[in-house]
Every structure is written in structure tokens, then in C-alpha cells.
Scaffold this active site. Structure first.
Site, PDB file in Angstrom:
ATOM      1  N   HIS A  99      24.954  13.504 -24.871  1.00 60.26           N
ATOM      2  CA  HIS A  99      26.053  12.674 -24.409  1.00 60.26           C
ATOM      3  C   HIS A  99      26.706  11.967 -25.597  1.00 60.26           C
ATOM      4  O   HIS A  99      26.048  11.700 -26.607  1.00 60.26           O
ATOM      5  CB  HIS A  99      25.555  11.666 -23.391  1.00 60.26           C
ATOM      6  CG  HIS A  99      24.758  12.281 -22.292  1.00 60.26           C
ATOM      7  ND1 HIS A  99      25.275  13.234 -21.449  1.00 60.26           N
ATOM      8  CD2 HIS A  99      23.464  12.116 -21.917  1.00 60.26           C
ATOM      9  CE1 HIS A  99      24.344  13.615 -20.584  1.00 60.26           C
ATOM     10  NE2 HIS A  99      23.236  12.956 -20.857  1.00 60.26           N
ATOM     11  N   GLU A 134      20.998   7.052 -20.957  1.00 63.44           N
ATOM     12  CA  GLU A 134      20.229   7.104 -19.718  1.00 63.44           C
ATOM     13  C   GLU A 134      18.756   6.876 -19.977  1.00 63.44           C
ATOM     14  O   GLU A 134      18.260   7.065 -21.101  1.00 63.44           O
ATOM     15  CB  GLU A 134      20.430   8.449 -19.019  1.00 63.44           C
ATOM     16  CG  GLU A 134      19.988   9.652 -19.826  1.00 63.44           C
ATOM     17  CD  GLU A 134      20.436  10.969 -19.204  1.00 63.44           C
ATOM     18  OE1 GLU A 134      19.586  11.872 -19.072  1.00 63.44           O
ATOM     19  OE2 GLU A 134      21.630  11.095 -18.865  1.00 63.44           O
ATOM     20  N   HIS A 260      18.455  16.814 -24.986  1.00 61.89           N
ATOM     21  CA  HIS A 260      17.318  16.704 -24.080  1.00 61.89           C
ATOM     22  C   HIS A 260      17.491  17.642 -22.893  1.00 61.89           C
ATOM     23  O   HIS A 260      18.594  18.135 -22.614  1.00 61.89           O
ATOM     24  CB  HIS A 260      17.154  15.259 -23.585  1.00 61.89           C
ATOM     25  CG  HIS A 260      18.360  14.729 -22.871  1.00 61.89           C
ATOM     26  ND1 HIS A 260      19.443  14.191 -23.535  1.00 61.89           N
ATOM     27  CD2 HIS A 260      18.683  14.666 -21.545  1.00 61.89           C
ATOM     28  CE1 HIS A 260      20.355  13.807 -22.664  1.00 61.89           C
ATOM     29  NE2 HIS A 260      19.928  14.096 -21.448  1.00 61.89           N
ATOM     30  N   ARG A 279      26.845  20.488 -23.080  1.00 56.67           N
ATOM     31  CA  ARG A 279      25.682  21.341 -22.840  1.00 56.67           C
ATOM     32  C   ARG A 279      25.355  22.178 -24.066  1.00 56.67           C
ATOM     33  O   ARG A 279      26.236  22.550 -24.827  1.00 56.67           O
ATOM     34  CB  ARG A 279      25.928  22.218 -21.614  1.00 56.67           C
ATOM     35  CG  ARG A 279      25.991  21.398 -20.333  1.00 56.67           C
ATOM     36  CD  ARG A 279      26.266  22.239 -19.105  1.00 56.67           C
ATOM     37  NE  ARG A 279      26.230  21.379 -17.908  1.00 56.67           N
ATOM     38  CZ  ARG A 279      27.259  20.673 -17.473  1.00 56.67           C
ATOM     39  NH1 ARG A 279      28.413  20.724 -18.117  1.00 56.67           N
ATOM     40  NH2 ARG A 279      27.137  19.913 -16.404  1.00 56.67           N
TER      41      ARG A 279
END
Length: 392
Positions: A99, A134, A260, A279
Site C-alpha cells: 500500500h 493495516e 505482504h 498487487r
């Protein structure tokens, strides 16, 4: 004000058919149930149980848009709830992803808008102007993930060990492994770029690592990935990454730039309310290699555990260094002070939450949105509550 909310789990193919239902005491739908979203994200805003509380608004996003001062308090000027709480249940691996930072997200969103790329275009990278850090808190007996690049020395040791396994094959094929070692001598970034672009020799290397994974214990993750995504370079990329198995109560924090992939398990996920995902493999979806390379942080890191604060018995606080969110896990009578909006989800037993002007009784599987004016929240009863709120 306490506003009861609910939602329907997202039916992504990688989801478990039973885990979310079993956790929350619901009947399974019979389809994969991957993520239950609690928040105001437009992709799946929470449903309001009693719209008479919210001027007729039937979902959380609509209520916030109509009455941001009541719903958000000090965050009203932004017009958005800054976090999204999820229950995530992975029965098979998710895609490798990363991200952006706040500046990368803002610049990327503006750039794609200027180019006229539709928001729903499959090749669009930036759906909004926000970052998406996150955390994941493990609920299941094990929760497996790949997270961040391992030290180059560890990667080289692992790959060197594969040479003997390759030599032992009926038809020895050491050359692809030697090619990987040669690439590693140039660095993690260069090796990653060679793999993700399926450079010369990469398809052969992926096939060999997939074959070796059947007999080499250290390749257990690669073996699982090869079964789900045959031929994908993410099978070899997994060798470059930290593998962690969380146990219940452990958590990871995944900041901008950290590559991740969640591999399997049930957990509580809390993130900034964004849909910006770059991605990097293990997916049939769009991969923008140049943009991904610009976002990734190739600095080797240890497993990014997020250690809980314990301000009182039965209270665990997971507080990353971001303003968007903090996660509380409460399983005893306790008081939690909030300065912004909050969402409470009961995962066992029953709990009563009392604020400055009202209260709410939550049973297993029920959730409530809490407006900031409730201030200090007192939780009592014999259950467990996850409380997401804004950071300080």
C-alpha cells in the site's frame, strides 16, 4: 449515541465458508465468507439497524454524508470515517500486495484522475487519495502471513540449500537455482523485479521451485502457493519474504511499502479506510510493475509484530504510529476513553457499554457505531469486545 450496525460478509473466493459464522454465532451462507466490513467504506458500508436514529439513513456512509457533525464530531470537516474494521477469514492465500504512503496515494489518485482513468477500471491503481496501513489480530489457533523482505543473507542461505535438493532430482536442474543466486548478488530489488516481470529463466525457476517444494520442508509456503497459483512468480518471491505464524492474541502491523500476503486463518483486521492496493503476484488481477516498484520498501525488516499495551487487566491496546486507528480488545470490566468515532464488535458473551449520554447492550455477533460525544466508555459484563477508534 450508540447506533446498531450489521453487514453481509464479502463472498471472495479465498474466504472460509464457516469461520466468520462460527465466530459470530450466525448461520453460514453456504458461500465463501471472506470479510465482514464494519465501517463507512463505499465498497460495503455497514447497514444501520434502526434508521429512525439516523434521520432515515439506512447505511453508515449515507448517515455520515447527511450529518457529519453528529456522526464524526471533531472529524466532521474531513467528511469520512478514517478507519475500517473487518473480520477476515482466509481459507486460501490472498494476493501479494503493498500500500502507498499518504503522498504516493494523493499523487497517484490525482494522476489517474487527470488521465481520465475510470474509478472502476480494472487497471486503476488508486481508488482514493488515502494511504492504507493495516493491522491484523489473530483469532484462530494459527494465522499465517508473509510480511516484508527477509535479510539478504537469510535468503541466500535458503537458496544455497536448494542446490543440493536440485542436484538430487532424477533429472538434476541446478542452473535455475544458480541463476537465482546470481540475481541475489545484485540485491533484493533487482531480484524481485526480475521475478515479477517473468524475466529470462523465471518460468523454469518457478517450475523447479514448485517441484522441490514437494520434498523440501523449508518450502512449505511455496508448496501451498504452487497448489493455488501454479506458474506464478509469487511462488519464488515468497522465498524472499518473512513467514510468520501468529497465535491467538498476536498482531502484525503492516505500514506503507510492506509487501505482504495473508495465507490462512481468522483475524480482526483494522485499517485506514482506503482501497489503494498495488498487487505483486498470486492473483489474476492487474499488476502495475513500475508503480509497485515505486511503492515497495525493499529494506529487510524483522517480522513486524505489534505489541499490545495493557493499561488495565483484561484490556489490550494495539496502537500503531498512525492517526487513523487504534484497536482495543476488552474482556473485563473496563473504561476506554475515545476522542473520535468508534465501532464496537462483540465476539463472545454479552457486554453493556455505557457512555456519557446513553448505553448499548451487545451480544455475541452484534456491533454498534459510537459517536464521539459519548466520550469515556465503560464496558461491563462477561464477554469480549473489539473496539476500533481513531488514534491520538
Amino acid at each position: 449515541m450508540f447506533v446498531g450496525i450489521t453487514n453481509t460478509p464479502r463472498p471472495y473466493a479465498w474466504g472460509s465458508t464457516t469461520a466468520i459464522a462460527e465466530l459470530l454465532g450466525r448461520e453460514p451462507s453456504g458461500e465463501p465468507e471472506a470479510e465482514l466490513w464494519l465501517g463507512a467504506h463505499p465498497g460495503s458500508p455497514s447497514v444501520i439497524l434502526d434508521p429512525t436514529q439516523t434521520g432515515g439513513a439506512t447505511d453508515l456512509a449515507a448517515w455520515i454524508a447527511a450529518d457529519p457533525q453528529t456522526a464524526l464530531g471533531p472529524f466532521a470537516a474531513s467528511g469520512r470515517l478514517p478507519f475500517l474494521l473487518k473480520i477476515l477469514a482466509a481459507a486460501s492465500p490472498l494476493s501479494l500486495q503493498a500500500h502507498p504512503t499518504p503522498s504516493q496515494a494523493a499523487a497517484g489518485f490525482a494522476r489517474e484522475n487527470a488521465l481520465g482513468v475510470p474509478l472502476d477500471a480494472p487497471h486503476r491503481n488508486y481508488k482514493d487519495a488515502h494511504p492504507k496501513p493495516e493491522l491484523i489480530f489473530a483469532l484462530s489457533p494459527t494465522f499465517d502471513a508473509l510480511c516484508g523482505f527477509r535479510p539478504l543473507k537469510e535468503v541466500r542461505e535458503l537458496v544455497t540449500g536448494l542446490l543440493a535438493a536440485a542436484d538430487a532430482l532424477e533429472d538434476p536442474q541446478p542452473q535455475p537455482i544458480e541463476d537465482l543466486l546470481d540475481s541475489l548478488s545484485t540485491g533484493l530489488r533487482e531480484t524481485f523485479e526480475w521475478l515479477i516481470t517473468r524475466g529470462p529463466g523465471v518460468p523454469t525457476l518457478v517450475a523447479l521451485v514448485s517441484t522441490l517444494a514437494d520434498t523440501v520442508p523449508e518450502l512449505a509456503v511455496a508448496r501451498a502457493l504452487a497448489a493455488e497459483y501454479p506458474g506464478d512468480p509469487g511462488i519464488v518471491i515468497s522465498l524472499l519474504l518473512n513467514h510468520v505464524t501468529l497465535t491467538p492474541g498476536e498482531a502484525l502491523y503492516l505500514p506503507a511499502g510492506n509487501i505482504h500476503a495473508y495465507l490462512g486463518g481468522l483475524g480482526v483486521e483494522l485499517m485506514a479506510a482506503s482501497d489503494n492496493v498495488l498487487r505483486g503476484g498470486l492473483t489474476p488481477k492487474h499488476i502495475d510493475v513500475p508503480e509497485l516498484l515505486g511503492v515497495l520498501d525493499f529494506t529487510p525488516v524483522p517480522v513486524p509484530y505489534l505489541t499490545a499495551e495493557t493499561p488495565a487487566p483484561g484490556v489490550s491496546v494495539f496502537r500503531p504510529r498512525v492517526p487513523d486507528f487504534v484497536l482495543y480488545r476488552v474482556d473485563a470490566d473496563a473504561t476506554v476513553a475515545i476522542t473520535g468515532p468508534a465501532i464496537a464488535l462483540c465476539t463472545s458473551g454479552a457486554v453493556t457499554i455505557t457512555g456519557a449520554s446513553s448505553s448499548s447492550a451487545l451480544a455475541r455477533g452484534s456491533a454498534a457505531y459510537v459517536t464521539p460525544d459519548e466520550g469515556s466508555l465503560h464496558l461491563s459484563g462477561g464477554g469480549t469486545v473489539f473496539l476500533a477508534t481513531t488514534g491520538s
